[in-house]
Motif scaffolding. Structure first.
Motif, PDB file in Angstrom:
ATOM      1  N   TYR A   1      81.548  27.287  75.275  1.00 11.34           N
ATOM      2  CA  TYR A   1      80.137  27.157  74.982  1.00 11.34           C
ATOM      3  C   TYR A   1      79.321  27.661  76.160  1.00 11.34           C
ATOM      4  CZ  TYR A   1      80.510  24.709  70.571  1.00 11.34           C
ATOM      5  OH  TYR A   1      80.735  24.411  69.258  1.00 11.34           O
ATOM      6  N   LEU A   2      78.249  28.364  75.874  1.00 10.04           N
ATOM      7  CA  LEU A   2      77.334  28.782  76.918  1.00 10.04           C
ATOM      8  C   LEU A   2      76.497  27.585  77.341  1.00 10.04           C
ATOM      9  CD1 LEU A   2      78.207  31.544  75.892  1.00 10.04           C
ATOM     10  CD2 LEU A   2      75.853  32.288  76.001  1.00 10.04           C
ATOM     11  N   PRO A   3      75.839  27.696  78.502  1.00 10.17           N
ATOM     12  CA  PRO A   3      74.879  26.650  78.879  1.00 10.17           C
ATOM     13  C   PRO A   3      73.801  26.566  77.797  1.00 10.17           C
ATOM     14  CG  PRO A   3      75.309  28.113  80.723  1.00 10.17           C
ATOM     15  CD  PRO A   3      75.963  28.726  79.525  1.00 10.17           C
ATOM     16  N   THR A   4      73.059  25.502  77.780  1.00  9.55           N
ATOM     17  CA  THR A   4      72.036  25.345  76.750  1.00  9.55           C
ATOM     18  C   THR A   4      70.950  26.403  76.938  1.00  9.55           C
ATOM     19  OG1 THR A   4      70.558  23.919  78.002  1.00  9.55           O
ATOM     20  CG2 THR A   4      72.430  22.873  76.919  1.00  9.55           C
ATOM     21  N   GLU A   5      70.249  26.668  75.853  1.00  6.49           N
ATOM     22  CA  GLU A   5      69.219  27.706  75.895  1.00  6.49           C
ATOM     23  C   GLU A   5      68.186  27.404  76.974  1.00  6.49           C
ATOM     24  OE1 GLU A   5      67.549  28.126  72.026  1.00  6.49           O
ATOM     25  OE2 GLU A   5      69.373  29.007  71.187  1.00  6.49           O
ATOM     26  N   ARG A   6      67.802  26.119  77.074  1.00  3.77           N
ATOM     27  CA  ARG A   6      66.770  25.782  78.066  1.00  3.77           C
ATOM     28  C   ARG A   6      67.271  26.081  79.480  1.00  3.77           C
ATOM     29  NH1 ARG A   6      66.301  22.497  73.722  1.00  3.77           N
ATOM     30  NH2 ARG A   6      64.199  21.923  73.023  1.00  3.77           N
ATOM     31  N   ARG A   7      68.517  25.724  79.743  1.00  3.62           N
ATOM     32  CA  ARG A   7      69.060  25.943  81.083  1.00  3.62           C
ATOM     33  C   ARG A   7      69.212  27.438  81.379  1.00  3.62           C
ATOM     34  NH1 ARG A   7      71.962  22.164  83.613  1.00  3.62           N
ATOM     35  NH2 ARG A   7      72.524  21.235  81.609  1.00  3.62           N
ATOM     36  N   LEU A   8      69.775  28.185  80.403  1.00  2.00           N
ATOM     37  CA  LEU A   8      70.003  29.614  80.605  1.00  2.00           C
ATOM     38  C   LEU A   8      68.681  30.357  80.812  1.00  2.00           C
ATOM     39  CD1 LEU A   8      72.722  31.420  78.489  1.00  2.00           C
ATOM     40  CD2 LEU A   8      72.462  31.203  80.940  1.00  2.00           C
ATOM     41  N   ALA A   9      67.690  29.999  80.008  1.00  3.08           N
ATOM     42  CA  ALA A   9      66.392  30.653  80.131  1.00  3.08           C
ATOM     43  C   ALA A   9      65.854  30.448  81.538  1.00  3.08           C
ATOM     44  CB  ALA A   9      65.425  30.095  79.101  1.00  3.08           C
TER      45      ALA A   9
ATOM     46  N   GLY B   1      65.198  33.195  84.457  1.00  5.38           N
ATOM     47  CA  GLY B   1      63.782  33.345  84.719  1.00  5.38           C
ATOM     48  C   GLY B   1      62.999  33.911  83.556  1.00  5.38           C
ATOM     49  N   VAL B   2      63.426  33.626  82.337  1.00  5.61           N
ATOM     50  CA  VAL B   2      62.676  34.079  81.170  1.00  5.61           C
ATOM     51  C   VAL B   2      62.345  32.885  80.290  1.00  5.61           C
ATOM     52  CG1 VAL B   2      63.808  36.327  81.145  1.00  5.61           C
ATOM     53  CG2 VAL B   2      64.741  34.449  79.773  1.00  5.61           C
ATOM     54  N   ASN B   3      61.465  33.142  79.343  1.00  4.84           N
ATOM     55  CA  ASN B   3      61.093  32.107  78.405  1.00  4.84           C
ATOM     56  C   ASN B   3      62.223  31.873  77.423  1.00  4.84           C
ATOM     57  OD1 ASN B   3      59.712  31.169  75.751  1.00  4.84           O
ATOM     58  ND2 ASN B   3      58.356  30.674  77.437  1.00  4.84           N
ATOM     59  N   ARG B   4      62.287  30.662  76.921  1.00  8.57           N
ATOM     60  CA  ARG B   4      63.359  30.357  75.980  1.00  8.57           C
ATOM     61  C   ARG B   4      63.260  31.232  74.737  1.00  8.57           C
ATOM     62  NH1 ARG B   4      63.612  25.219  72.459  1.00  8.57           N
ATOM     63  NH2 ARG B   4      65.450  25.696  71.220  1.00  8.57           N
ATOM     64  N   THR B   5      62.046  31.519  74.305  1.00 10.69           N
ATOM     65  CA  THR B   5      61.874  32.386  73.135  1.00 10.69           C
ATOM     66  C   THR B   5      62.478  33.763  73.385  1.00 10.69           C
ATOM     67  OG1 THR B   5      59.779  31.266  72.762  1.00 10.69           O
ATOM     68  CG2 THR B   5      60.209  33.254  71.488  1.00 10.69           C
ATOM     69  N   THR B   6      62.227  34.291  74.562  1.00  8.70           N
ATOM     70  CA  THR B   6      62.788  35.596  74.922  1.00  8.70           C
ATOM     71  C   THR B   6      64.315  35.544  74.899  1.00  8.70           C
ATOM     72  OG1 THR B   6      60.882  35.928  76.360  1.00  8.70           O
ATOM     73  CG2 THR B   6      62.761  37.387  76.670  1.00  8.70           C
ATOM     74  N   LEU B   7      64.848  34.488  75.488  1.00 14.97           N
ATOM     75  CA  LEU B   7      66.299  34.332  75.481  1.00 14.97           C
ATOM     76  C   LEU B   7      66.824  34.310  74.053  1.00 14.97           C
ATOM     77  CD1 LEU B   7      68.797  33.545  77.441  1.00 14.97           C
ATOM     78  CD2 LEU B   7      68.567  31.359  76.271  1.00 14.97           C
ATOM     79  N   LYS B   8      66.100  33.646  73.191  1.00 12.57           N
ATOM     80  CA  LYS B   8      66.548  33.551  71.797  1.00 12.57           C
ATOM     81  C   LYS B   8      66.560  34.924  71.129  1.00 12.57           C
ATOM     82  CE  LYS B   8      65.506  30.002  69.115  1.00 12.57           C
ATOM     83  NZ  LYS B   8      66.861  29.451  68.960  1.00 12.57           N
ATOM     84  N   HIS B   9      65.603  35.766  71.502  1.00 12.13           N
ATOM     85  CA  HIS B   9      65.619  37.126  70.954  1.00 12.13           C
ATOM     86  C   HIS B   9      66.894  37.854  71.364  1.00 12.13           C
ATOM     87  CE1 HIS B   9      61.819  37.331  68.930  1.00 12.13           C
ATOM     88  NE2 HIS B   9      61.149  36.951  69.992  1.00 12.13           N
TER      89      HIS B   9
END
Lengths: 228, 228
Positions: free
Chosen positions: B31-39, B43-51
Motif C-alpha cells: 500500500y502507498l502512503p495515504t493520499e494526504r501524506r503523499l500530497a 508538496g502538492v494539493n491532494r486534488t492534484t495528487l488524485k489526478h
DNA sequence: GATGGTGCAGTGGATCATCCACTCAGTCAC
DNA sequence: GTGACTGAGTGGATGATCCACTGCACCATC
C-alpha cells in the motif's frame, strides 16, 4: 472473499463520456464543450469531470490543450490495443477479429516456447495444467486455463508476449461470462490443452504451433456458437 | 506547425510516482502512503495528487479501494502491452524483446495482408510507399515508414492488427529519436520496403511474410547498432 | 494597406477547505 | 460467543477561487 468493484461517480461519468465518444456523438477531431459547460450538463462538479477526463486522456481517447479545449482523438487510427476492452463493450463484433489475432499470436507463442523454454517452465506448465483439471466450476476452469496461457507466454522468455497475452485477455473481459462454454467440463478443457503443453515440453516447435492453433480454433468455435 | 506538449504539475508528479513504482521503492502489492501524506510529501494539493493517481490507475499500475487505501498492482504479471512505453523509458533493455515480437507480428501482418487485401489497399500502399522516398529528413522518413506499416495492418482487414501495430509503435516512442538511423537515407528506406509492398500487392503470402521478416530484421540491426 | 503590439475574453490547470462514504477493528451489551 | 455499534482513518466528491495559456479583435504605427 472477492472484492466487488464499486461504481463511483467518476466511473459512471467516464463510461458515459466514453459511450458518447464511441457512438460518434462527439466525433473524432471535434472539440468537446468546455469543462464548465459539460460539468453543468452532467450535473457534476468540474473537478469530478476533470478526473473522468484524465482517464480518457490516458486511454488515448481525448487530447487536451491548455487555453484551447479538449478534443476527441482519432482513436481508431492512432489508438493502441488497450482500447479493445472498451471497444468490445461498445460493439461486440470486435470479438471475431480478436479471436483471429489471438489464434495467430497464440501459435507464435507456443512455437517460441517450445524452442526456448527450460525445465522450470515445464514444471510450472504441468502444474498449471493439472490445476485446470481439478478446478471446479466453469469460471474457475476458465481462469485456470488463462493461467496456463500466461505461463506459456512466460516460457517464451520474452516478456512482451506476456503483456500481449494480457492485453488480449483484457479484451475478452467485458464478455467473459458469455465465453465460459468451453470450460464447463474440466476434463475436456484439460484434454484440449494437453497436446499444447506436451509439444512445448518436448521442444517440438512445429507440433507446438499446430497444437496451439487447433486448440485455439476449437475453443473459439465453441465460444462463437454460444454468442450466436 | 507543431504543438509542443508542456509539462504540467500533474505530468511531473505522474512521472515521479511511476518511476518510484517501477524502481521498486513502492513494491508491487504494497500500500502507498495515504493520499494526504503523499500530497504533503510531494508538496502538492491532494486534488492534484488524485489526478496523477487517476492516470496511474487507468494505466494499471495502481489499485484503489475506498476506505482502505491505494496499492501497487502486480503490473508485470497482470499488465497489458500499453505499459510498454513507460517500461521502456525506465529500462531500455525492453527494446530487444519488443523488436523480436514486432518482427514476428510484422511477418504475420504481411502474410495476412497478402492474402486478403484489395485494390483500394494496394493503391494506398503504393502512395504511402512513394511518400517514404520523397520525405525529407530522418524524422519525416521514419514517420512515413510508420504510415506504410499502419496501412499494411489495415490491409489485413482485421482492425486488431492496426491497434497492435500502434501499441508496438507507441512502445518505441520514448526512444524514437535514437532509432532514426535506418531512415536517414530516404532512397534506402524506400528500397527496403519495396519487396514487402510488392509481395502484398501480388498476393503472394509466403513472399510477403519473408520480405517483411527480412525488412524488419534489417532495420532492427541498424537500429541496434546505434543503441549499442 | 501591412505590420506588430496590446488587451481581453474564454479556456484548461491547480489549489484549498470541507464534507461525504466506506472500511475495519475494537468495544460492549446481550 | 455473537452481533450491533462506534470511532478513527481512508479515499470520494464538491464548490469556490485563482493562475496560466491561447486566440482574436483591436489599434497605433509605419
Amino acid at each position: 472473499m472477492e472484492t466487488l468493484p464499486r461504481e463511483t461517480v467518476v466511473d459512471v461519468l467516464e463510461n458515459r463520456l466514453r459511450e458518447e465518444i464511441l457512438t460518434g456523438r462527439y466525433p473524432a477531431g471535434d472539440y468537446l464543450p468546455t469543462e464548465r459547460r459539460l460539468a453543468e450538463r452532467y450535473g457534476v462538479n468540474r473537478t469530478t469531470l476533470k478526473h473522468a477526463y484524465g482517464r480518457l486522456l490516458q486511454a488515448g481517447l481525448l487530447e487536451t490543450r491548455h487555453g484551447v479545449g479538449t478534443k476527441v482523438r482519432d482513436y481508431l487510427r492512432l489508438g493502441g490495443a488497450d482500447l479493445l476492452p472498451m471497444l468490445v463493450r461498445h460493439s461486440p463484433d470486435w470479438i471475431g477479429e480478436i479471436f483471429e489475432v489471438r489464434r495467430s499470436i497464440g501459435a507464435l507463442i507456443a512455437e517460441r516456447a517450445a524452442a526456448r523454454s527450460g525445465r522450470k517452465h515445464h514444471e510450472e506448465l504441468r502444474e498449471l495444467l493439472a490445476a485446470v483439471r481439478s478446478a471446479e466450476g466453469g469460471d474457475a476452469v476458465q481462469l485456470a486455463d488463462i493461467e496456463v496461457h500466461r505461463a506459456l507466454a512466460r516460457a517464451t522468455g520474452n516478456r512482451v508476449y506476456v503483456l500481449l497475452t494480457n492485453t488480449l485477455f483484457h479484451a475478452y473481459l467485458p464478455v467473459r461470462s458469455a465465453l465460459v462454454r468451453p470450460f464447463t467440463d474440466p476434463e475436456a478443457a484439460h484434454a484440449r490443452l494437453v497436446p499444447v503443453v506436451e509439444a512445448v515440453v518436448a521442444g517440438e516447435r512445429d507440433a507446438a504451433r499446430a497444437a496451439a492453433e487447433s486448440y485455439l480454433t476449437a475453443t473459439e468455435r465453441i465460444m462463437l456458437e454460444e454468442l450466436a
